[in-house]
Motif scaffolding. Structure first.
Motif, short mmCIF file in Angstrom:
data_model
loop_
_atom_site.label_atom_id
_atom_site.label_comp_id
_atom_site.label_asym_id
_atom_site.label_seq_id
_atom_site.Cartn_x
_atom_site.Cartn_y
_atom_site.Cartn_z
N PHE A 1 -44.79 18.56 33.28
CA PHE A 1 -44.73 18.12 34.67
C PHE A 1 -44.49 19.26 35.65
O PHE A 1 -44.18 19.02 36.82
N ASP A 2 -44.64 20.49 35.19
CA ASP A 2 -44.50 21.67 36.04
C ASP A 2 -43.17 21.68 36.79
O ASP A 2 -43.11 21.89 38.00
N LEU A 3 -42.11 21.45 36.05
CA LEU A 3 -40.75 21.48 36.59
C LEU A 3 -40.08 22.79 36.20
O LEU A 3 -40.56 23.50 35.33
N PRO A 4 -38.96 23.14 36.84
CA PRO A 4 -38.26 24.37 36.42
C PRO A 4 -37.73 24.24 34.99
O PRO A 4 -37.38 23.15 34.54
N ARG A 5 -37.67 25.36 34.30
CA ARG A 5 -37.24 25.38 32.91
C ARG A 5 -35.75 25.09 32.79
O ARG A 5 -34.98 25.36 33.70
N PHE A 6 -35.37 24.56 31.63
CA PHE A 6 -33.96 24.35 31.32
C PHE A 6 -33.33 25.68 30.92
O PHE A 6 -34.02 26.61 30.53
N PRO A 7 -32.00 25.76 30.97
CA PRO A 7 -31.35 26.99 30.50
C PRO A 7 -31.54 27.17 29.00
O PRO A 7 -31.91 26.25 28.28
N SER A 8 -31.28 28.36 28.54
CA SER A 8 -31.52 28.70 27.13
C SER A 8 -30.73 27.84 26.16
O SER A 8 -31.17 27.59 25.03
N ILE A 9 -29.57 27.36 26.56
CA ILE A 9 -28.76 26.54 25.66
C ILE A 9 -29.49 25.25 25.27
O ILE A 9 -29.32 24.74 24.16
N ALA A 10 -30.34 24.75 26.14
CA ALA A 10 -31.09 23.54 25.82
C ALA A 10 -32.04 23.80 24.65
O ALA A 10 -32.25 22.92 23.81
N TYR A 11 -32.60 24.97 24.59
CA TYR A 11 -33.50 25.30 23.48
C TYR A 11 -32.72 25.52 22.19
O TYR A 11 -33.23 25.26 21.10
N TRP A 12 -31.49 25.98 22.30
CA TRP A 12 -30.66 26.15 21.11
C TRP A 12 -30.22 24.80 20.55
O TRP A 12 -30.04 24.64 19.35
N VAL A 13 -30.05 23.80 21.43
CA VAL A 13 -29.69 22.46 20.96
C VAL A 13 -30.84 21.87 20.14
O VAL A 13 -30.61 21.09 19.22
N CYS A 14 -32.06 22.29 20.42
CA CYS A 14 -33.21 21.82 19.65
C CYS A 14 -33.11 22.25 18.18
O CYS A 14 -33.71 21.63 17.30
N MET A 15 -32.36 23.30 17.92
CA MET A 15 -32.19 23.77 16.53
C MET A 15 -31.35 22.81 15.69
O MET A 15 -31.22 22.99 14.48
N LEU A 16 -30.79 21.79 16.32
CA LEU A 16 -30.06 20.78 15.56
C LEU A 16 -31.01 19.94 14.70
O LEU A 16 -30.59 19.37 13.71
N MET A 17 -32.26 19.89 15.09
CA MET A 17 -33.22 19.09 14.33
C MET A 17 -33.38 19.61 12.90
O MET A 17 -33.18 18.85 11.95
N PRO A 18 -33.70 20.88 12.68
CA PRO A 18 -33.78 21.34 11.29
C PRO A 18 -32.42 21.37 10.59
O PRO A 18 -32.34 21.17 9.38
N ALA A 19 -31.35 21.56 11.36
CA ALA A 19 -30.02 21.54 10.74
C ALA A 19 -29.69 20.14 10.22
O ALA A 19 -29.12 19.98 9.13
N GLY A 20 -30.06 19.12 10.98
CA GLY A 20 -29.86 17.74 10.52
C GLY A 20 -30.70 17.42 9.31
O GLY A 20 -30.26 16.71 8.40
N PHE A 21 -31.92 17.93 9.30
CA PHE A 21 -32.79 17.73 8.14
C PHE A 21 -32.17 18.36 6.90
O PHE A 21 -32.17 17.77 5.82
N LEU A 22 -31.62 19.55 7.05
CA LEU A 22 -30.99 20.24 5.93
C LEU A 22 -29.74 19.49 5.45
O LEU A 22 -29.51 19.38 4.24
N LEU A 23 -28.95 18.97 6.37
CA LEU A 23 -27.77 18.20 5.99
C LEU A 23 -28.16 16.96 5.19
O LEU A 23 -27.55 16.65 4.16
#
Length: 75
Positions: A35-57
């Motif tokens: 939607f051509d909106l401003p980007r989120f801060p970098s921490i939002a992209y780090w929260v996305c790393m919970l997806m593979p961590a949850g899969f591993l758990l």
């Protein structure tokens, strides 16, 4: 169907919750790209790393449950 709990059930449940949080964060971080909106801060992209961590758990929980079931069958 029995209601006994296996040793890995808690890990599977925790992994599925962590995976769900990571997948929601992934969807939310992709919205500004479409939607051509401003980007989120970098921490939002780090929260996305919970997806593979949850899969591993969850995978570790499944392996733990399988090992316990194999031990019970051998005994």
């Amino acid at each position: 169907m029995s209601s006994t709990k296996s040793p890995g059930d808690g890990l599977v449940r925790a992994g599925s919750i962590v995976f769900l949080v990571g997948s929601i964060a992934t969807i939310v971080t992709f919205v500004p790209l479409f939607f051509d909106l401003p980007r989120f801060p970098s921490i939002a992209y780090w929260v996305c790393m919970l997806m593979p961590a949850g899969f591993l758990l969850a995978l570790c929980g499944l392996l733990r449950s399988a090992r316990a079931q194999r031990r019970r069958a051998a005994a």
